[in-house]
Design an enzyme around this catalytic site. Structure first.
Site, PDB file in Angstrom:
ATOM      1  N   CYS B  85      -2.950  -8.612   2.653  1.00  0.00           N
ATOM      2  CA  CYS B  85      -2.501  -8.604   1.260  1.00  0.00           C
ATOM      3  C   CYS B  85      -2.903  -9.910   0.576  1.00  0.00           C
ATOM      4  O   CYS B  85      -4.075 -10.165   0.380  1.00  0.00           O
ATOM      5  CB  CYS B  85      -0.994  -8.359   1.219  1.00  0.00           C
ATOM      6  N   HIS B 202      -0.002  -3.449   4.769  1.00  0.00           N
ATOM      7  CA  HIS B 202       0.779  -4.384   5.592  1.00  0.00           C
ATOM      8  C   HIS B 202       1.041  -3.842   6.991  1.00  0.00           C
ATOM      9  O   HIS B 202       2.098  -3.258   7.232  1.00  0.00           O
ATOM     10  CB  HIS B 202       2.134  -4.638   4.930  1.00  0.00           C
ATOM     11  N   GLU B 204       2.008  -5.388   9.500  1.00  0.00           N
ATOM     12  CA  GLU B 204       3.188  -6.032  10.098  1.00  0.00           C
ATOM     13  C   GLU B 204       4.479  -5.348   9.665  1.00  0.00           C
ATOM     14  O   GLU B 204       5.523  -5.541  10.277  1.00  0.00           O
ATOM     15  CB  GLU B 204       3.197  -7.530   9.775  1.00  0.00           C
TER      16      GLU B 204
END
Ligand SMILES: Nc1ncnc2c1ncn2[C@@H]1O[C@H](COP(=O)(O)OP(=O)(O)O)[C@@H](O)[C@H]1O
Ligand SMILES: [Mg+2]
Lengths: 776, 225, 79, 79
Positions: B85, B202, B204
């Site tokens: 990002c 994302h 994560e």
């Protein structure tokens, strides 16, 4: 620069009555200086002193065995969630600033409430927004709505806090006076609670954060007047601009500093900025405080002491530091490249003393500003309009002839339509804790080790680090139409519906924060609305075991078009004990049994739940009739029963009936699951209501009888669930089965069918279409 | 495996990255933007957020941080660097990846799950992603529209540097599947040497069932030898 | 002295903001609008009086930092 | 014809972007920077040739729609 002479006119311009001015003379034993007049005017504004609402707020239930810091004690209440952890949460309004400048007004609203939370020593972990606007056919309303949502998104996203629940209602009464209520929740350990108190005589007082400018001068006073062209114009000259980047740094630096143990007291500069923070910290500690304005970082040239004291520049904090530990403040704030300045000292005089250019410009007994602030018991009178409301009957109102169209219209009605246009602009997943995203009855967030601020040095060894996970559910509620039609019942319903939403998610309430948005309290009819809804909220919170841990009052919500619908927004927070208990509102699998917990239609209500309903407003263009009745015991039993069923396992979905009634609830259960962008998961249902006799068809489908929840179980457990519900004291019936491509409802009057694709289209895209009339 | 997670002022997905790496059973430490060394890191993640408030242009200011000099050296020595990002934006600004990320075509921030197609498994960021498996991963950005001029795009294609593309639930590349209007639906790319990659989604945030998806693991685990 | 820098998206780069402004203007009844480009404007107040040094420094800053040559062009004026 | 519109934050209003860019420039070693203001730049290509009509229309659009008069000032030039 010379101060203006104190004239009765000047006193009046400061919104102080002659009696209040007398009280000031008595406290000071002399005439106030111009700066002191400014200080009293903001401190005694409704926004800071609650002078019109304090007697009412006293009636709220505020304690439970979990409440660690109660309402009114500090910047936010704190509630124990076990394992040495606690949450701090609060809601705040930024209505008038948002009317003047929607983007910055809403953005700084988020900034303000986030500061309130980290001031308590808590790490902010999620936000919630409760919004009200006029009708979207008006381009000015679209500008406000678009601006407010973008402002919340800008501030929250950049700060890095997930905005994960909220509500948006659209009604003409909010035209010109939108409501922007924002909520923040933070997490901390019991031993991390910080105090907004100026403790320790001799301790230095630090100012940290960006320089003070002329922005938002006397914003607290502005919030405490009716919104007029004139008052708005004054405020336009000094709009507050938020800097979420700065706030993020200030927050991290403050949490890091708190962990050192060098902080004796900490307070954000919110409404009434430096004035309120110095006064309140001294009053809380019973000390005095001395500040030197020449040391306050200033952005604009030649600011007067009056301006510096009343500025509401954002992202500033006041920190009282343990004497001898100043270096730690400097080290940490330098690390974060943040401005800081030592501006004063704690004293034992009890006085708040302000000096500027070597002159004392204010010297006021800090405690007395608070304790001697005026309190008004305003006159309340039942409004005349209620006669017509109570006289309303269903006689002459033809029953629905076209339920198919009615349901589609209701689903596209902006108040009921999906709010994805709003929440897709919010980063609702940042911090990696969002378990249930916006779009179900309540959002669910987990709390894990990194949700907690850094541990105090040395303490970490004593209490073992938290390594587990906690689950918190959140929701906000308030149907202003109900409150307008019956403030007492409306207040009760707001709380009860919030609790019902939590129950649907599998959560047990922990506490409530409220935001009382009302009109001018000098109008006895509007004050009556306030008084009655406070009574309703209090009764409901007592019955449902959810103490009020804090909140905010926003009165004077009226534009030249008239007052808003009374809107006491309620945000409720609950705890989910185990991950298996998390329940969402959408249907899961074909073949599952659909059950209804609660009475299908309240036949003791002469309006059968249609009073004040969305159906009556949308299909018949009438906002009238007494709202559905809310029996608190029935509510409590229902919520507890649902929780028992969920804890027992086997409940696959739970969604409560609210605006739009049973039909909207069923439709939403069919269409509200979203897997990914442009990838809804829709599933039909076959519903048989033909066994339900006596009620009107419109009341059966769209009536808003309270205390109803649609649940699903696997087919095999359905019978057992019905039997258990009966034992738990809740009426329950079987409604049908999940499956197919359409929602099909069979009633004694006929059968109707809605392809789920069409329902989804009406509901999901409605707001986007209304916001882009050019492309529609 | 030990990861360095960079921390700029107003990074806000730094902790998320640390958490995800720990969930995978590996170690991670935060590295402050003023640091000039990456310590013992064996891989670097430039996390999401709003470094420096995203003022001027996303990633424009962060790129000049002292720690980015260390990242540059690390990458030059062949170390693995993943920008997520805002991290992707920073790597583009720093010239470690080609192209730029501009305002979403909708002009609005978008936060939602998207489907991703892995365009090539020939990279240290995609090699463990099972063939023909779409990933369901969240995005959250206002400026994720990937842009590169025609020659650069041609090079990206020719050298197989496009790693992920937004697609429909059926794996089709359609305009409406993209949350930002990226050219060719590009969600992530790598450099020519294939040791530096960036993506807007994302991973994560998609490493545990509790938060709704574990597809992000394929990406992070690909980085682990 | 002042450095004034205008930064505009390169012609080949998608400019959704320009498009949106154009549509909105048309919707509001403005005619004859052929294109709209939306860019950035920076004004930098500088001490000192060496124009040439200032120009050199600002050229460099514009090229290296204030604009991104991949997507933007800039014009610099020193006043 | 072209309308060029420069929109800047009002002086009294906080300009966090300007401040941040200023600090960044200072960190990079640029000296003598006293203030940075960051605004917007719009270029509107217009058909027709009636300058006065264009000016009137663009003034109105700038005031009503292109800028936010609460926090911004604008300058308009028709070329
Ligand atoms: N302003 C908003 N911000 C974030 N989420 C919102 C907002 N408005 C509505 N939502 C979410 O949309 C869903 C539906 O909201 P609402 O119609 O108010 O539900 P309910 O009737 O169950 O209270 C909820 O998950 C709610 O949190
Ligand atoms: Mg609900």
């Amino acid at each position: 620069m010379t101060d203006p002479a104190l004239t009765p006119e000047l006193v009046r311009q400061h919104n102080l009555t002659p009696e209040e001015y007398e009280a000031i003379l008595k406290i000071l034993g002399r005439e106030p200086t111009y700066t002191e007049l400014g200080i009293f005017s903001v401190m005694w504004s409704e926004h800071c002193s609650y002078k019109n609402t304090r007697p009412l707020l006293k009636t709220f239930p505020t304690r439970s065995r979990r409440v660690l810091v109660g309402a009114g004690e500090e910047n936010a209440g704190i509630v124990d969630i076990g394992d040495g952890l606690a949450i701090a949460f609060k809601m705040e309004s930024h209505n008038h600033p948002s009317a003047v400048e929607p983007f910055q007004g809403a953005a700084t609203g988020v900034g303000g409430i986030v500061r309130d939370i980290f001031t308590m020593g808590a790490r902010p972990v999620c936000a919630l927004d409760s919004l009200r606007f006029g009708e979207l056919s008006n381009p000015e309303v679209r500008r406000l709505f678009g601006g407010v949502v973008a402002g919340i998104a800008h501030y929250g996203n950049c700060f890095g806090i997930p905005t994960l629940a909220g509500e948006v209602y659209f009604d003409k009464s909010y035209e010109g006076n939108p409501l922007v209520n924002v909520f923040c929740l933070g997490v901390l350990r019991h031993d991390q609670i910080a105090r907004g108190a100026a403790r320790g005589v001799g301790n230095p007082v630090f100012y940290v954060g960006p320089a003070t400018g002329r922005d938002g001068l006397a914003g607290a006073a502005f919030a405490s007047q009716d919104l007029t062209e004139e008052s708005a114009d004054q405020q336009r000259g000094a709009v507050q601009v938020g800097d979420p980047f700065m706030e993020k740094l200030v927050c991290e630096a403050c949490l890091e500093l708190l962990a050192t143990g060098a902080v004796a007291g900490i307070q954000d500069m919110g409404a009434a900025g430096l004035t309120c923070s110095t006064c309140e910290t001294a009053a809380r500690a019973g000390t005095g405080i001395e500040i030197e304005l020449d040391r306050v970082p200033q952005r604009a040239p030649h600011m007067s002491s009056y301006e510096i004291m009343l500025s509401e520049s954002q992202e500033r904090m006041l920190i009282i530091v343990q004497q001898g530990r100043e270096a730690e403040v400097k080290r940490i704030f330098d690390k974060w490249d943040l401005p800081w300045s030592e501006v004063g000292r704690v004293t034992d005089t009890g006085l708040m003393v302000v000096t500027h250019h070597g002159r004392t410009v204010a010297s006021i007994p800090a405690k007395l500003i608070a304790s001697e602030s005026p309190v008004y018991h305003r006159e309340a009178r039942q409004p005349d309009y209620l006669q017509a409301v109570r006289a309303f009957t269903l006689a002459g109102l033809p029953d629905t002839a076209d339920p198919v169209a009615a349901l589609n219209t209701l689903l596209a009605w902006p108040t009921i339509a999906s709010k994805n246009w709003v929440y897709r602009q919010y980063d609702h997943m940042v911090r990696n804790n969002t378990v249930v995203c916006p779009g179900s009855d309540a959002a669910v967030i987990r709390i894990k080790a990194d949700s907690i601020p850094p541990a105090p040095e040395g303490r970490a060894a004593q209490s073992p680090a938290f390594t587990g996970e906690k689950l918190i559910a959140l929701t906000s509620e308030c149907n202003g139409a109900y409150v307008y039609l019956d403030p007492y019942e409306g207040g009760k319903i707001a709380v009860t519906e919030a609790a019902r939403n939590l129950a649907c998610a599998g959560a047990t309430p922990l506490g409530v924060t409220d935001n009382l948005n009302f009109g001018n309290p000098h109008n006895p009819e509007l004050f009556w609305q306030l008084q009655e809804s406070v009574r309703g909220i209090g009764d409901a919170c007592r019955a449902l075991g959810a103490p009020i841990t804090g909140g905010n009052c926003s009165l004077y919500n009226q534009s030249p078009n008239g007052p808003i619908d009374p809107t006491p927004t309620v945000a409720m927070v609950g705890l989910i004990e185990k991950p298996e208990h998390i329940t969402t509102q959408w249907f899961k699998e074909a073949g599952d049994a659909i059950l209804l917990l609660g009475q299908p239609v309240d036949m003791a209500d002469p309006l059968q739940g249609l009073g004040g309903s969305a159906y009556l407003q949308v299909v018949h263009g009438r906002k009238t009739g007494l709202p559905p009745r809310c029996d608190l015991d029935t509510g409590r039993v229902l919520h507890e029963a649902l929780r028992s069923l969920i804890f027992g396992g086997g409940i696959k979905s739970a969604h409560d009936c609210s605006e739009g009634g049973l039909a909207v609830c069923l439709a939403e259960s069919c269409i509200s699951q979203t897997l990914a962008r442009n990838t809804p998961r829709r599933i039909g249902a076959h519903i048989d209501l033909s066994g339900i006799a006596g009620a009107r068809l419109d009341a059966l489908l769209f009536g808003e009888t309270q205390h109803r929840i649609v649940i699903t179980t696997s087919r095999l457990t359905a019978a057992r669930t019905l039997a258990q519900a009966a034992i738990l004291g809740v009426p329950a019936i079987s409604l049908g089965t999940v499956g197919g491509d359409a929602l099909v409802i069979q009633t004694a009057a006929g059968q109707w069918s809605w392809p789920v694709a069409g329902l989804h289209d009406s509901w999901w895209h409605s707001l986007a279409r209304l916001m882009q009339p050019a492309n529609a | 495996m030990h990861f360095a997670i960079l921390q700029f002022p107003a990074s806000n997905c730094d902790q998320d990255a640390v958490h995800a790496i720990r969930v995978l059973g590996h170690s991670a430490e935060l590295v402050w933007h003023k640091d000039t060394s990456l310590g013992a890191a064996e891989a670097v993640i430039v996390p999401g957020g709003f470094s420096y408030g995203d003022y001027l242009r996303t990633g424009a200011i962060a790129r000049f941080s002292p720690v980015m000099q260390a990242v540059r050296r690390f990458a030059a020595e062949g170390g693995l660097v993943l920008g997520i990002c805002n991290g992707f934006q920073i790597l583009c600004e720093a010239g470690l990846l080609p192209g730029a990320l501009i305002r979403n075509r909708s002009l609005q921030f978008r936060c939602e799950h998207v489907h991703l197609k892995t365009a090539t498994r020939d990279s240290p960021f995609t090699r463990r992603i099972p063939p023909d498996t779409l990933l369901r991963i969240p995005v959250a950005h206002g400026e994720g529209c990937y842009y590169a001029d025609a020659p650069t795009l041609a090079r990206l294609r020719a050298q197989d540097q496009i790693l992920w593309q937004y697609c429909t639930a059926d794996g089709v590349l359609e305009d409406y599947a993209s949350p930002n209007g990226s050219v060719e639906g590009i969600a992530g790319i790598c450099n020519e040497r294939r040791n530096v990659a960036g993506l807007m989604p994302h991973p994560e945030r998609a490493c545990e069932p509790l938060v709704g998806s574990t597809d992000g693991r394929w990406i992070l685990e690909s980085m682990i030898p | 002295m002042k450095a004034k820098i205008i930064i505009t998206p390169k012609k080949a780069v998608l400019d959704p903001q320009g498009k949106t402004v154009q549509q909105a203007l048309e919707h509001m009844g403005y005619r004859d609008i052929q294109a709209v480009h939306v860019g950035k404007y920076l004004e930098i107040e500088l001490a000192g009086s060496d124009r040439e040094a200032a120009r050199k420094a600002m050229e460099e800053a514009s090229h290296k930092f204030l604009s991104n040559p991949v997507i933007e062009d800039y014009q610099l004026v020193i006043e």
